[in-house]
Design an enzyme around this catalytic site. Sequence first.
Site, PDB file in Angstrom:
ATOM      1  N   GLY A 148       0.615  -1.186  -0.071  1.00 42.49           N
ATOM      2  CA  GLY A 148       0.001   0.026   0.040  1.00 42.49           C
ATOM      3  C   GLY A 148       0.817   1.243  -0.032  1.00 42.49           C
ATOM      4  N   ASP A 149       2.064   1.210   0.640  1.00 40.37           N
ATOM      5  CA  ASP A 149       2.864   2.333   0.572  1.00 40.37           C
ATOM      6  C   ASP A 149       3.222   2.431  -0.760  1.00 40.37           C
ATOM      7  OD1 ASP A 149       2.888   2.758   3.511  1.00 40.37           O
ATOM      8  OD2 ASP A 149       4.527   1.312   3.555  1.00 40.37           O
ATOM      9  N   TYR A 150       3.971   1.786  -1.600  1.00 44.23           N
ATOM     10  CA  TYR A 150       4.168   1.809  -2.900  1.00 44.23           C
ATOM     11  C   TYR A 150       3.157   2.313  -3.994  1.00 44.23           C
ATOM     12  CZ  TYR A 150       8.792  -0.409  -1.678  1.00 44.23           C
ATOM     13  OH  TYR A 150      10.100  -0.520  -1.190  1.00 44.23           O
TER      14      TYR A 150
END
Length: 406
Positions: A175-177
């Site tokens: 989700g960060d990427y």
Amino acid sequence: MTAESAPALPLAGIRVIDVATVIAAPYCATLLGEFGADVLKVEHPVGGDALRRFGTPSQRGDTLTWLSEARNKRSVTIDLHRPEGVAIFKQLIAQTDVLCENFRPGTLEKWGLGWEVLHEINPGLIMLRVTGYGQTGPYKDRPGFARVAHAVGGIAYLAGMPRGTPVTPGSTTLGDYMTGLYGCLGVLLALRHRDRTGQGQYVDAALYESVFRCTDELAPAYGMYGIVRERHGPSHNDFACPHGHFPTKDGKWVAISCATDKLFARLAAAMGRPELASSSTYGEQKTRLEHRHDVNEIVRDWCGSLSRDEVLDRCYETGTPAGPLNNIADIFGDRQFHARRNLMAVDVPDTGETVIVPSTIPKLSETPGSLRSLGPKLGEHTVEVLSELLGMDEQQIAELRQKRVI
């Protein structure tokens, strides 16, 4: 092509301040840096970005994650809790095109560095604001991490065996990427708008929204028919069959995807059982979906009778969409990764260490990105940046260091 004749990178001349931490917003800055932006990584003088301590330690004292993901950045240490640090930051903002931050809503405002203040200093500024839940809504003040975003955004519920424990959908940082990518898109769109109007704006990116946006028909299927998709394990048979992961004789796995009747006919040929694709058996998608368990069992038995390479060779011969479930050792030996130069060996200055990292993507035909340096040492470029951009002399910098402002 020599360095002198190489075309300028697309974002040459764009300056980015990355005041964020860990992955999501910093990943946006990393992408911009790969394509020519000058990225200033502003960190606290004590400890710096927590990503320096995230992952496998390097010989230099930080981590391999930091070396890879903080590539092409100049580290500048500034204590934003101090008035002198805030003043320096504002001076840098006046010369900056993009600011990336991921503090909880209200944090920069508490330091006197909110959007209204920075926009007044630099009306053309683009500000990426990444949080778990966005700048608005009842959850905006909650802490946000990718693992929680996977859960709230709906994909963690789908990962795992039927009626079993939901598992991590791939990487814990997915989700960060994803949010870094959406944030980068937002920044580029905002820069395009600024080119036309001269006006900056802020980009509000939420981790859970990036995850939710990648859930195909999950929302419309529930909204129209009340369908709640459940966990399917290694096979996903809502739309196509066979469409999943299958174990092979040598203890490995393959992915096979037959999204159309034509592709299933190819798989049947690869299996040496073309009769399976006849209209009287499983030749039509509707029939395969109605008998998905039988079809999957046939494919599972066939895969289990052969090694992974044998399964894939037969699939490739007939044009059946298939591939190995690669671990990282498989990737290092994969010809496609080498042909596309997806892995780069980069020396770490002063250590004799060589690190292999993912290369720059996407691949532009005329102005491809570049990896010019790995993650910097903490404060490695503070003196350089303060003298270059703000015209500070050695005495001024020494006084700021003595006060622990930098």
